[in-house]
Design a protein around this motif. Structure first.
Motif, PDB file in Angstrom:
ATOM      1  N   LYS A   1      19.734 -14.081 -13.815  1.00 24.14           N
ATOM      2  CA  LYS A   1      21.054 -14.641 -14.111  1.00 24.14           C
ATOM      3  C   LYS A   1      21.629 -13.974 -15.368  1.00 24.14           C
ATOM      4  CE  LYS A   1      23.246 -19.118 -13.695  1.00 24.14           C
ATOM      5  NZ  LYS A   1      23.125 -20.550 -13.932  1.00 24.14           N
ATOM      6  N   GLN A   2      20.754 -13.803 -16.373  1.00 19.99           N
ATOM      7  CA  GLN A   2      21.220 -13.216 -17.631  1.00 19.99           C
ATOM      8  C   GLN A   2      21.600 -11.753 -17.475  1.00 19.99           C
ATOM      9  OE1 GLN A   2      17.917 -14.268 -20.059  1.00 19.99           O
ATOM     10  NE2 GLN A   2      18.783 -16.243 -20.694  1.00 19.99           N
TER      11      GLN A   2
ATOM     12  N   GLY B   1      23.276 -10.515 -15.102  1.00 22.16           N
ATOM     13  CA  GLY B   1      24.498 -10.374 -14.305  1.00 22.16           C
ATOM     14  C   GLY B   1      24.466 -11.064 -12.960  1.00 22.16           C
ATOM     15  N   GLY B   2      23.381 -11.759 -12.672  1.00 20.27           N
ATOM     16  CA  GLY B   2      23.337 -12.544 -11.435  1.00 20.27           C
ATOM     17  C   GLY B   2      22.693 -11.812 -10.268  1.00 20.27           C
ATOM     18  N   PHE B   3      22.568 -10.501 -10.393  1.00 23.10           N
ATOM     19  CA  PHE B   3      21.896  -9.740  -9.331  1.00 23.10           C
ATOM     20  C   PHE B   3      20.663  -9.056  -9.912  1.00 23.10           C
ATOM     21  CE2 PHE B   3      26.265 -10.094  -7.922  1.00 23.10           C
ATOM     22  CZ  PHE B   3      26.069 -10.554  -6.630  1.00 23.10           C
ATOM     23  N   TYR B   4      19.634  -8.975  -9.114  1.00 22.92           N
ATOM     24  CA  TYR B   4      18.411  -8.316  -9.561  1.00 22.92           C
ATOM     25  C   TYR B   4      18.655  -6.801  -9.629  1.00 22.92           C
ATOM     26  CZ  TYR B   4      13.723  -6.426  -9.450  1.00 22.92           C
ATOM     27  OH  TYR B   4      12.596  -5.709  -9.740  1.00 22.92           O
ATOM     28  N   GLN B   5      18.356  -6.221 -10.794  1.00 25.14           N
ATOM     29  CA  GLN B   5      18.712  -4.808 -11.017  1.00 25.14           C
ATOM     30  C   GLN B   5      17.529  -3.848 -10.894  1.00 25.14           C
ATOM     31  OE1 GLN B   5      21.919  -4.271 -11.584  1.00 25.14           O
ATOM     32  NE2 GLN B   5      22.772  -6.072 -12.600  1.00 25.14           N
ATOM     33  N   GLY B   6      16.452  -4.279 -10.341  1.00 25.72           N
ATOM     34  CA  GLY B   6      15.324  -3.357 -10.152  1.00 25.72           C
ATOM     35  C   GLY B   6      14.387  -3.294 -11.340  1.00 25.72           C
TER      36      GLY B   6
ATOM     37  N   ASP C   1       0.829  -1.215   0.000  1.00 25.09           N
ATOM     38  CA  ASP C   1       0.000   0.000   0.000  1.00 25.09           C
ATOM     39  C   ASP C   1       0.854   1.250   0.000  1.00 25.09           C
ATOM     40  OD1 ASP C   1      -2.273  -1.451   0.007  1.00 25.09           O
ATOM     41  OD2 ASP C   1      -2.704  -1.225   2.161  1.00 25.09           O
ATOM     42  N   SER C   2       1.918   1.236   0.776  1.00 19.64           N
ATOM     43  CA  SER C   2       2.724   2.456   0.893  1.00 19.64           C
ATOM     44  C   SER C   2       3.757   2.562  -0.231  1.00 19.64           C
ATOM     45  CB  SER C   2       3.413   2.494   2.256  1.00 19.64           C
ATOM     46  OG  SER C   2       4.351   1.447   2.334  1.00 19.64           O
ATOM     47  N   GLY C   3       3.806   1.558  -1.095  1.00 17.42           N
ATOM     48  CA  GLY C   3       4.726   1.634  -2.233  1.00 17.42           C
ATOM     49  C   GLY C   3       6.159   1.212  -1.931  1.00 17.42           C
ATOM     50  N   LEU C   4       6.399   0.707  -0.738  1.00 16.02           N
ATOM     51  CA  LEU C   4       7.757   0.240  -0.416  1.00 16.02           C
ATOM     52  C   LEU C   4       8.018  -1.150  -0.986  1.00 16.02           C
ATOM     53  CD1 LEU C   4       8.415   1.237   3.308  1.00 16.02           C
ATOM     54  CD2 LEU C   4       9.555   2.077   1.257  1.00 16.02           C
ATOM     55  N   ALA C   5       6.945  -1.893  -1.186  1.00 15.03           N
ATOM     56  CA  ALA C   5       7.091  -3.235  -1.763  1.00 15.03           C
ATOM     57  C   ALA C   5       6.366  -3.261  -3.096  1.00 15.03           C
ATOM     58  CB  ALA C   5       6.501  -4.282  -0.821  1.00 15.03           C
ATOM     59  N   TYR C   6       6.807  -4.129  -3.999  1.00 15.05           N
ATOM     60  CA  TYR C   6       6.179  -4.201  -5.320  1.00 15.05           C
ATOM     61  C   TYR C   6       6.276  -5.615  -5.890  1.00 15.05           C
ATOM     62  CZ  TYR C   6      10.997  -3.892  -7.035  1.00 15.05           C
ATOM     63  OH  TYR C   6      12.325  -4.120  -7.271  1.00 15.05           O
ATOM     64  N   TYR C   7       5.382  -5.883  -6.841  1.00 13.97           N
ATOM     65  CA  TYR C   7       5.383  -7.193  -7.509  1.00 13.97           C
ATOM     66  C   TYR C   7       6.479  -7.253  -8.559  1.00 13.97           C
ATOM     67  CZ  TYR C   7       0.840  -7.938  -5.358  1.00 13.97           C
ATOM     68  OH  TYR C   7      -0.178  -8.098  -4.457  1.00 13.97           O
ATOM     69  N   CYS C   8       7.078  -8.411  -8.674  1.00 11.28           N
ATOM     70  CA  CYS C   8       8.152  -8.614  -9.650  1.00 11.28           C
ATOM     71  C   CYS C   8       7.923  -9.919 -10.371  1.00 11.28           C
ATOM     72  CB  CYS C   8       9.495  -8.629  -8.916  1.00 11.28           C
ATOM     73  SG  CYS C   8      10.854  -9.285  -9.896  1.00 11.28           S
ATOM     74  N   GLN C   9       8.000  -9.856 -11.723  1.00  8.44           N
ATOM     75  CA  GLN C   9       7.734 -11.072 -12.500  1.00  8.44           C
ATOM     76  C   GLN C   9       9.010 -11.676 -13.076  1.00  8.44           C
ATOM     77  OE1 GLN C   9       5.027  -9.663 -15.499  1.00  8.44           O
ATOM     78  NE2 GLN C   9       6.534  -8.291 -16.427  1.00  8.44           N
ATOM     79  N   CYS C  10      10.159 -11.164 -12.691  1.00 10.47           N
ATOM     80  CA  CYS C  10      11.413 -11.681 -13.250  1.00 10.47           C
ATOM     81  C   CYS C  10      11.625 -13.135 -12.835  1.00 10.47           C
ATOM     82  CB  CYS C  10      12.605 -10.872 -12.765  1.00 10.47           C
ATOM     83  SG  CYS C  10      12.512  -9.146 -13.215  1.00 10.47           S
ATOM     84  N   THR C  11      12.136 -13.897 -13.771  1.00 11.67           N
ATOM     85  CA  THR C  11      12.481 -15.279 -13.437  1.00 11.67           C
ATOM     86  C   THR C  11      13.942 -15.326 -13.008  1.00 11.67           C
ATOM     87  OG1 THR C  11      13.186 -15.737 -15.680  1.00 11.67           O
ATOM     88  CG2 THR C  11      10.873 -16.201 -15.154  1.00 11.67           C
TER      89      THR C  11
END
Ligand code: GLU
Ligand code: ZN
Length: 292
Positions: A107-108, A110-115, A92-102
């Motif tokens: 991995k493709q 660079g191995g770290f989630y880039q936002g 609700d406050s926008g600090l958390a969000y949905y992410c659909q990345c596999t």
């Protein structure tokens, strides 16, 4: 510190092994040497990785090892509503969000989630993980034994997962919410949990709660240098003869044991351990070979 509250938080993915006994004993001595409470929390968050009957077996083992806990055991499987409530608040406050990345996409890149999904405004939970925005990465923290411990910056920067794509709650979220709720003042656990500590400190900040103290114990590794774990089939400790394991684990934790312990009972040995325990005795290394 009279109000010390520590804990042992096993996951019931299998029976306790030597490494788990080290963590149980280390946290027990650290709590009881300060007249503190020692709680047990069952981290049964991940049913597919759980072994039928392991939770009961773990508690039976702790009892056989003379490790009697204070208060009732808490089960994370009973606390989903509480974790979800906090996630909803952050969504609700926008600090958390949905992410659909596999995993593959990450991995493709660079191995770290880039936002990637930060600004997409995805609104459907289906097939999505939920991540927390990390604007102030925690790249180091203070450990009672090891002073400043650094965390890899790329890892620290990641918006990390608080609820997985498969709908399971993330370990980091549950651990921090429960440690706060149970009034834990210090977390004593294996050095395999150093990496997630930065994320956990982030969660304390988001929750406006002072973080706990941390003490990471050396990790018991097998002859290949791998952590003993239920996943790589570390042998279960013997329920019927706790004493040899306790003595090995105490030596692993840096105690020099008196010669007459071969004939002492475990209550006496544990009481002696509480009296003589000191962080200084712990080996400086973050891992050591399992002694048998
Ligand atoms: N449940 C975690 C494990 O068994 C330990 C959690 C913790 O001590 O923070 O690896
Ligand atoms: Zn994403």
């Amino acid at each position: 510190m009279p109000n010390y509250i520590g804990r042992f938080a096993p996951s019931p993915s299998g029976p306790l092994h030597f490494g788990s006994i080290v963590a149980a004993l280390g946290s027990y001595f650290q709590a009881k040497s300060q007249q503190g409470q020692w709680l047990v929390r069952m981290e049964d968050l991940d049913p597919p990785r759980e072994m039928q009957g392991a939770a009961t077996l773990i508690l039976k083992t702790l009892e056989a090892y003379g490790l009697h806990w204070d208060q009732d055991v808490i089960y994370q499987s009973q606390r989903h509503h509480y974790y979800q409530q906090q996630i909803d608040q952050w969504l609700d406050s926008g600090l958390a969000y949905y992410c659909q990345c596999t995993r593959k996409q990450i991995k493709q890149s660079g191995g770290f989630y880039q936002g990637h999904c930060r600004t997409l405004g995805l609104s459907s939970p289906n097939g999505c993980a939920i991540r927390l925005m990390v604007d102030e990465p925690i790249t180091q923290f203070h450990d009672q034994k090891h002073a400043t411990i650094q965390i890899q910056p790329d890892l620290a920067k990641e918006d990390f997962i608080i609820k997985r794509r498969d709908g399971l709650f993330a370990y980091n979220l549950a651990v921090v919410l429960d440690d706060i709720d149970q009034g834990i003042t210090e977390v004593v656990r294996g050095a395999d949990l150093i990496e997630p500590t930065g994320r956990q400190i982030n969660l304390y900040r988001y929750l406006n709660h002072a973080e706990v103290n941390y003490l990471h114990l050396p990790l018991a590794v097998n002859s290949h240098g791998n952590k003993l774990s239920k996943q790589n089939h570390a042998p279960a400790v013997d329920l019927d003869s706790p004493k040899p394991v306790i003595l090995f684990a105490m030596q692993f934790l840096g105690f020099t044991l008196p010669d007459d312990f071969q004939s002492a009972n475990i209550e006496h040995i544990l009481a002696w351990g509480c009296q003589h325990w000191h962080i200084n005795q712990l080996p400086n290394s973050l891992s050591a070979p399992c002694p048998f």
